[in-house]
Design an enzyme around this catalytic site. Structure first.
Site, PDB file in Angstrom:
ATOM      1  N   SER A 113      31.308  87.113  -4.542  1.00 33.83           N
ATOM      2  CA  SER A 113      30.183  88.015  -4.777  1.00 33.83           C
ATOM      3  C   SER A 113      30.303  89.330  -4.019  1.00 33.83           C
ATOM      4  O   SER A 113      31.256  90.072  -4.211  1.00 33.83           O
ATOM      5  CB  SER A 113      28.893  87.284  -4.428  1.00 33.83           C
ATOM      6  OG  SER A 113      27.793  88.015  -4.872  1.00 33.83           O
ATOM      7  N   ASP A 277      27.091  94.396  -7.716  1.00 31.07           N
ATOM      8  CA  ASP A 277      27.968  93.837  -6.681  1.00 31.07           C
ATOM      9  C   ASP A 277      29.276  93.304  -7.254  1.00 31.07           C
ATOM     10  O   ASP A 277      29.573  93.505  -8.431  1.00 31.07           O
ATOM     11  CB  ASP A 277      27.236  92.750  -5.889  1.00 31.07           C
ATOM     12  CG  ASP A 277      27.029  91.486  -6.705  1.00 31.07           C
ATOM     13  OD1 ASP A 277      26.916  91.595  -7.948  1.00 31.07           O
ATOM     14  OD2 ASP A 277      26.998  90.388  -6.111  1.00 31.07           O
ATOM     15  N   ARG A 282      24.059  91.189  -8.863  1.00 27.65           N
ATOM     16  CA  ARG A 282      23.049  91.932  -8.096  1.00 27.65           C
ATOM     17  C   ARG A 282      22.828  93.318  -8.669  1.00 27.65           C
ATOM     18  O   ARG A 282      23.698  93.854  -9.365  1.00 27.65           O
ATOM     19  CB  ARG A 282      23.506  92.102  -6.646  1.00 27.65           C
ATOM     20  CG  ARG A 282      23.608  90.798  -5.911  1.00 27.65           C
ATOM     21  CD  ARG A 282      23.914  91.037  -4.447  1.00 27.65           C
ATOM     22  NE  ARG A 282      23.961  89.753  -3.787  1.00 27.65           N
ATOM     23  CZ  ARG A 282      23.715  89.544  -2.511  1.00 27.65           C
ATOM     24  NH1 ARG A 282      23.456  90.579  -1.726  1.00 27.65           N
ATOM     25  NH2 ARG A 282      23.769  88.344  -1.996  1.00 27.65           N
ATOM     26  N   LYS A 376      21.274  85.479 -11.848  1.00 29.41           N
ATOM     27  CA  LYS A 376      20.714  86.815 -11.741  1.00 29.41           C
ATOM     28  C   LYS A 376      21.668  87.770 -12.435  1.00 29.41           C
ATOM     29  O   LYS A 376      22.835  87.451 -12.636  1.00 29.41           O
ATOM     30  CB  LYS A 376      20.465  87.186 -10.285  1.00 29.41           C
ATOM     31  CG  LYS A 376      21.658  87.092  -9.352  1.00 29.41           C
ATOM     32  CD  LYS A 376      21.177  87.306  -7.917  1.00 29.41           C
ATOM     33  CE  LYS A 376      22.327  87.323  -6.920  1.00 29.41           C
ATOM     34  NZ  LYS A 376      22.666  85.989  -6.428  1.00 29.41           N
TER      35      LYS A 376
HETATM   36  C1  VG1 Z   1      22.529  85.557  -0.152  1.00 28.61           C
HETATM   37  C2  VG1 Z   1      21.139  86.003  -0.528  1.00 28.61           C
HETATM   38  C3  VG1 Z   1      20.570  85.087  -1.600  1.00 28.61           C
HETATM   39  C4  VG1 Z   1      21.533  85.048  -2.801  1.00 28.61           C
HETATM   40  C5  VG1 Z   1      22.909  84.644  -2.333  1.00 28.61           C
HETATM   41  C6  VG1 Z   1      23.934  84.672  -3.440  1.00 28.61           C
HETATM   42  O1  VG1 Z   1      22.477  84.263   0.389  1.00 28.61           O
HETATM   43  O2  VG1 Z   1      20.292  86.026   0.573  1.00 28.61           O
HETATM   44  O3  VG1 Z   1      19.300  85.547  -1.979  1.00 28.61           O
HETATM   45  O4  VG1 Z   1      21.073  84.142  -3.766  1.00 28.61           O
HETATM   46  O5  VG1 Z   1      23.357  85.520  -1.303  1.00 28.61           O
HETATM   47  O6  VG1 Z   1      24.025  85.942  -4.009  1.00 28.61           O
HETATM   48  P1  VG1 Z   1      22.500  84.000   1.976  1.00 28.61           P
HETATM   49  O7  VG1 Z   1      22.527  82.512   2.108  1.00 28.61           O
HETATM   50  O8  VG1 Z   1      23.711  84.685   2.503  1.00 28.61           O
HETATM   51  O9  VG1 Z   1      21.252  84.624   2.505  1.00 28.61           O
HETATM   52  V1  VG1 Z   1      25.542  86.474  -4.536  1.00 28.61           V
HETATM   53  O10 VG1 Z   1      25.336  87.934  -5.354  1.00 28.61           O
HETATM   54  O11 VG1 Z   1      26.375  86.433  -3.137  1.00 28.61           O
HETATM   55  O12 VG1 Z   1      26.032  85.260  -5.576  1.00 28.61           O
HETATM   56 CO    CO Z   2      26.833  88.410  -6.539  1.00 27.74          CO
END
Ligand code: VG1
Ligand code: CO
Length: 543
Positions: A113, A277, A282, A376
């Site tokens: 991500s 992202d 995102r 998302k």
């Molecule tokens: C983060 C965000 C969370 C999101 C996750 C994956 O997780 O806070 O809201 O769902 O990333 O998003 P964490 O555990 O680091 O707070 V992505 O775009 O990295 O798949």
């Molecule tokens: Co992502």
């Protein structure tokens, strides 16, 4: 086709986090590391047997090598067919869509991500279930358990295939259908939004910039914005996916998407700016000299949903992750819609979406989406905003200000302390948890604690329980402080502190967020002893 059985030993660290298994590339390159995890997926997730498996990733370093390994293991395990994005590319939401339209047995998505990519950076893998969504905890736990017991994996001795040629090829006896990663997704967007109205907006001279951050959304944004919607060439910048994201950090926030933010706040600012992202799930949206927080974005989208053809008169409810601000709750209340609060991570929205309880959902971490897929979706959110802008013909700032005058403003910020010592971070959370029982009724500065707990989620659809999802401290006036540790990092621990306060008075809607929240920020720092425990005086990233 002769299947080879390779003896292997378990790794102890293959427990998926908030969104899949994320590690340094060097860890994934260890002999059998990826193989074990993939075999554990096939050992536990076999239904429906005759259905295809969808495979693709965000194009980061090691994507191509990983796909060749996965294809051989899939074929050796009797997988009926694979649908693969050309060049190994699929944005996370596009993968979710392909799983759904192919009635697939699920999908394997390769991405870390928003984490940086490259030989010394991060890689990731996650399994999505047949509904198109990230595997729920009971599935990730089964996969993890299988990795701890593994003693062999199955593979073939076949050459690499050409990942770039469209059409059907074979790995052993298994057909691999290589598809254009963009077209089906772009068609779906065309069904949801008023492309004609948006085209007219661009013809009227409306200017936007989309920063793909050298990550996966470049081809999607070019096809949709520049080809189908007629935005001028050059609207999409950094549009070619690179294995190392051009040495950048493909995280669309004001720190890492600084080039875009500077342009939107500069003298020649266009009407609208957006970024996505690494894997395209995102979004960050900006107006001219105006930043929209993701929590506000969800609320504005909900309030304006009737402007988009795909959502007109059909929104059944909304959900937000627990640390996301309560701005959407106010809109839901006025519209008479249910609003659900879930733990952080998109996997928790899946049951509510499948059951039709919600249509829209979002997280404060630049994630917004709907029931059109089970992830998302960054480009979707940008198109939703374009649809709203095209229908209302007002600026982003005007739309958000009007929204606040109706619903009030939820001042909101997140402070991240990245790569802190794990033991110190765990100690900080443990100490807060121990304090929660005694906090209610206490006065902290000018705020009185109404409740304090460690968030526990009871899924209303399948009754599953998820404990310890973040320390919440709620005050009598509705303000909140939330603390949790990240489940996506690969280095030490990341402490996230989320701070929110509600302001009804429009005369007080134009304060600087950090100033408006200054006392609560101070309370949050003192209560947790952040400086003493982590040795940090300042957050790494303030959003
Ligand atoms: C983060 C965000 C969370 C999101 C996750 C994956 O997780 O806070 O809201 O769902 O990333 O998003 P964490 O555990 O680091 O707070 V992505 O775009 O990295 O798949
Ligand atoms: Co992502």
């Amino acid at each position: 086709m002769s299947v080879k059985t390779i003896a292997t030993q378990p790794f102890q660290d293959q427990k998926p986090g908030t969104s899949g298994l994320r590690k340094k590339v060097k860890v994934f390159e260890k002999p059998n590391y990826l193989e074990n995890f993939v075999q554990a997926i096939f050992d536990t997730q076999q239904e429906p047997r005759e259905a295809p498996l969808v495979v693709g990733g965000d194009g980061r370093y090691y994507n191509r090598q990983a796909i060749q390994i996965i294809l051989r293991i899939a074929a050796a395990n009797g997988c009926a067919r694979v649908v693969l994005g050309q060049g190994g590319i699929l944005s996370t939401p596009a993968a979710s869509h392909l799983i759904r339209i192919n009635q697939a047995r699920g999908g394997i998505i390769l991405s870390a991500s928003h984490n940086p990519g490259g030989p010394d950076e991060d890689f990731g893998i996650k399994f999505n279930t047949p509904n198109g969504g990230p595997a729920p905890e009971k599935v990730t736990e089964a996969i993890y358990a299988a990795t701890l017991n593994i003693s062999r994996y199955l593979t073939l001795d076949t050459p690499d295939i050409d990942l770039d040629r469209l059409g059907t090829t074979k790995v052993g006896d298994m057909p691999v259908e290589i598809v254009d990663p963009v077209s089906a997704y772009a068609d779906l967007m065309e069904q949801l939004f008023d492309f004609n109205q948006i085209r007219i907006l661009f013809q009227s001279g409306f200017r936007m910039r989309f920063d793909a951050m050298h990550a996966v959304t470049g081809p999607y944004a070019r096809e949709i914005l520049e080809k189908r919607l007629g935005a001028p060439a050059g609207t999409v910048i950094n549009g070619i996916p690179l294995e190392d994201f051009g040495h950048g950090h493909p995280d669309p926030n004001l720190v890492y998407a600084k080039e875009l933010a500077d342009y939107l706040f500069g003298p020649d600012a266009p009407d609208f700016g957006a970024a996505s992202d690494g894997d395209g799930d995102r979004n960050m949206v900006l107006g001219r000299h105006f930043f929209v927080t993701p929590s506000d974005s969800l609320a504005v989208i909900l309030a304006n949903a009737n402007l988009a053809p795909g959502y007109r008169n059909r929104v059944s409810g909304v959900a937000r992750s627990m640390p996301t601000s309560q701005a959407a709750d106010r809109v839901a209340a006025r519209l008479g819609l249910p609003c659900y609060e879930t733990p952080t991570g998109w996997k928790f929205f899946g049951n509510l979406l499948d059951a039709g309880k919600i249509t829209l959902c979002g997280e404060e971490s630049f994630g917004t989406g709907s029931d059109h897929v089970r992830e998302k979706d960054g480009v979707w959110a940008v198109l939703f905003w374009l649809n709203i802008l095209a229908a209302r013909r007002q600026s982003v700032a005007e739309i958000v200000r009007e929204h606040r005058s109706v619903y009030g403003r939820n001042y909101y910020t997140r402070h991240d302390y990245e790569a802190v010592d794990s033991a110190a971070a765990n100690g900080l959370i443990d100490a807060l948890r121990a304090k929660t029982a005694t906090l209610p009724g206490q006065k902290l500065g000018s705020y009185t604690v109404a409740y304090a707990d460690d968030f526990r989620y009871l899924d209303p659809i399948d009754d599953s329980v998820s404990d310890q999802q973040g320390i919440r401290i709620g005050f009598q006036d509705g303000s909140r402080i939330v603390y949790r540790l990240s489940g996506t990092g690969t280095e030490g621990a990341t402490l996230r502190v989320y701070i929110e306060a509600y302001e009804a008075d429009p005369a007080r809607h134009n304060l600087d967020t950090q100033q408006a929240l200054a006392e609560l920020i101070q309370i949050a720092n003192n209560l947790a002893g952040i400086r003493e425990r982590t040795g940090r005086n300042e957050p790494t990233v303030i959003t």
